[in-house]
Scaffold this motif. Sequence first.
Motif, short mmCIF file in Angstrom:
data_model
loop_
_atom_site.label_atom_id
_atom_site.label_comp_id
_atom_site.label_asym_id
_atom_site.label_seq_id
_atom_site.Cartn_x
_atom_site.Cartn_y
_atom_site.Cartn_z
N VAL A 126 -50.91 35.34 37.46
CA VAL A 126 -51.01 35.88 38.82
C VAL A 126 -49.64 35.98 39.47
O VAL A 126 -49.42 36.82 40.36
N GLN A 127 -48.68 35.17 39.02
CA GLN A 127 -47.34 35.22 39.59
C GLN A 127 -46.56 36.45 39.14
O GLN A 127 -45.52 36.76 39.74
N LEU A 128 -47.05 37.16 38.11
CA LEU A 128 -46.45 38.45 37.80
C LEU A 128 -46.80 39.45 38.88
O LEU A 128 -45.96 40.24 39.31
N ALA A 129 -48.05 39.40 39.32
CA ALA A 129 -48.50 40.33 40.35
C ALA A 129 -47.94 39.98 41.71
O ALA A 129 -47.66 40.86 42.53
N THR B 199 -44.01 35.86 44.72
CA THR B 199 -43.73 34.95 45.83
C THR B 199 -44.65 33.73 45.83
O THR B 199 -44.43 32.80 46.61
N ILE B 200 -45.68 33.74 45.00
CA ILE B 200 -46.55 32.56 44.91
C ILE B 200 -45.80 31.46 44.18
O ILE B 200 -45.45 31.61 43.00
N SER B 201 -45.56 30.37 44.88
CA SER B 201 -44.83 29.24 44.30
C SER B 201 -45.76 28.07 44.09
O SER B 201 -46.82 27.96 44.72
N ALA B 202 -45.36 27.16 43.23
CA ALA B 202 -46.12 25.95 42.97
C ALA B 202 -45.88 24.93 44.08
O ALA B 202 -44.78 24.87 44.65
N CYS B 203 -46.90 24.13 44.36
CA CYS B 203 -46.76 23.13 45.41
C CYS B 203 -45.71 22.09 45.09
O CYS B 203 -45.21 21.40 45.99
N VAL B 204 -45.33 21.98 43.81
CA VAL B 204 -44.34 20.98 43.40
C VAL B 204 -42.97 21.59 43.14
O VAL B 204 -42.09 20.92 42.61
N ASP B 205 -42.77 22.84 43.51
CA ASP B 205 -41.44 23.43 43.38
C ASP B 205 -40.47 22.71 44.31
O ASP B 205 -40.74 22.55 45.50
N GLU C 295 -65.31 34.19 39.81
CA GLU C 295 -65.37 33.49 41.11
C GLU C 295 -63.98 33.22 41.67
O GLU C 295 -63.84 32.66 42.75
N GLY C 296 -62.94 33.58 40.91
CA GLY C 296 -61.58 33.40 41.39
C GLY C 296 -60.93 32.08 40.98
O GLY C 296 -59.89 31.72 41.53
N THR C 297 -61.50 31.38 40.01
CA THR C 297 -60.91 30.14 39.52
C THR C 297 -59.88 30.46 38.45
O THR C 297 -60.17 31.17 37.47
N LEU C 298 -58.66 29.94 38.62
CA LEU C 298 -57.60 30.17 37.65
C LEU C 298 -57.82 29.32 36.40
O LEU C 298 -58.26 28.17 36.47
N LEU D 196 -52.21 23.45 42.53
CA LEU D 196 -50.88 23.80 42.03
C LEU D 196 -50.34 25.07 42.68
O LEU D 196 -49.16 25.14 43.04
N LEU D 197 -51.19 26.08 42.81
CA LEU D 197 -50.77 27.39 43.34
C LEU D 197 -51.62 27.74 44.55
O LEU D 197 -52.50 28.61 44.48
N PRO D 198 -51.40 27.07 45.68
CA PRO D 198 -52.27 27.29 46.85
C PRO D 198 -52.24 28.71 47.36
O PRO D 198 -53.19 29.16 48.00
N GLY D 199 -51.18 29.45 47.06
CA GLY D 199 -51.10 30.84 47.49
C GLY D 199 -51.97 31.78 46.68
O GLY D 199 -52.21 32.92 47.09
N ALA D 200 -52.44 31.30 45.53
CA ALA D 200 -53.29 32.14 44.67
C ALA D 200 -54.74 31.98 45.09
O ALA D 200 -55.57 31.40 44.38
N THR D 201 -55.05 32.49 46.25
CA THR D 201 -56.41 32.37 46.80
C THR D 201 -57.38 33.27 46.04
O THR D 201 -56.96 34.17 45.30
#
Length: 301
Positions: free
Chosen positions: A235-238, A241-247, A58-61, A35-40
């Motif tokens: 994470v999109q507050l921080a 610019t992180i957008s959803a893949c379905v935007d 581990e970085g899993t949302l 969903l949020l590929p930019g949130a690595t």
Amino acid sequence: MQTPPSTATPSWTVGDITVHRIDEIPLPPATGPWLLPGATTDVISQHDWLRPDFADHEGTLHLDSHSFAFFVGGVRVLVDTGIGNGKERANPAWHNLQTDFPARLAAAGYSPDSVDLVILTHLHADHVGWNTREANGEWVPTFSNARYLTSRTEREFWASYDMEEPRKQMFRDSVIPVEEAGLLDLIDVPEGGVEIAPGLRLIPTPGHTPGHLAVELTSRGQTALITGDCLHHPVQLAQPTISACVDIDPAQSTASRRKLLASLADTTTLLLGTHFAPPTAGHVITQGNTYRLSPVPAEPR
């Protein structure tokens, strides 16, 4: 039966309004990277405040599917209706669910036949699923005594959109039956928003979809805002610019996020995330050039 881990109804008080979170399911770990590929994981690791509630080490949302129910201006309201039961969906995590969502709604004091108004922030499969339920082999409105409400811009966009088959199926089972029952109302939402009941406003937040709405509640000088999918995760507050893949329009969704967050920053407005994992709600706090969420835990009721 797929159910969330708790049977309590988490709630928040906004003046005289009690906002209940009606849980459907936690979304699987694979949802975040899709969903949020930019949130690595590197991005997530930069923001300690996300852990442990909104991401693991581990970085899993962490993401959820839930709705919000409340009574305001003499109206019993449900905002978004989740994924739904028994729906044929391309996403395996959403396909043919069997949850006790209606029982959870009733336990909060909002049995389906008591709901007066269903607000749909937008017309995506995980926000309209409980619009309908199966009865005698047909899809019928779940909230038969309610009006369903969405943006005119939203419905007209999808009416002219060249849909793929899974989206056509979603409209056939979760939107069109409500229209055919004469229960769907379309509303024009100007840039400054529109009040639809005392203390209840719809705020345009386009980008994820063209007619996407956020929902604002006000009572006794206190305010809350339900995000819909203008924000999927804290994470999109921080990093707005992180957008959803379905935007539909990522640049517009980023602009809507920035405008919304700027309006909420360092105020007492309670932000309620439609996909935020528990604690789900909080205040937007300025942190450097962007923001973080200061959680406000719910009180089980």
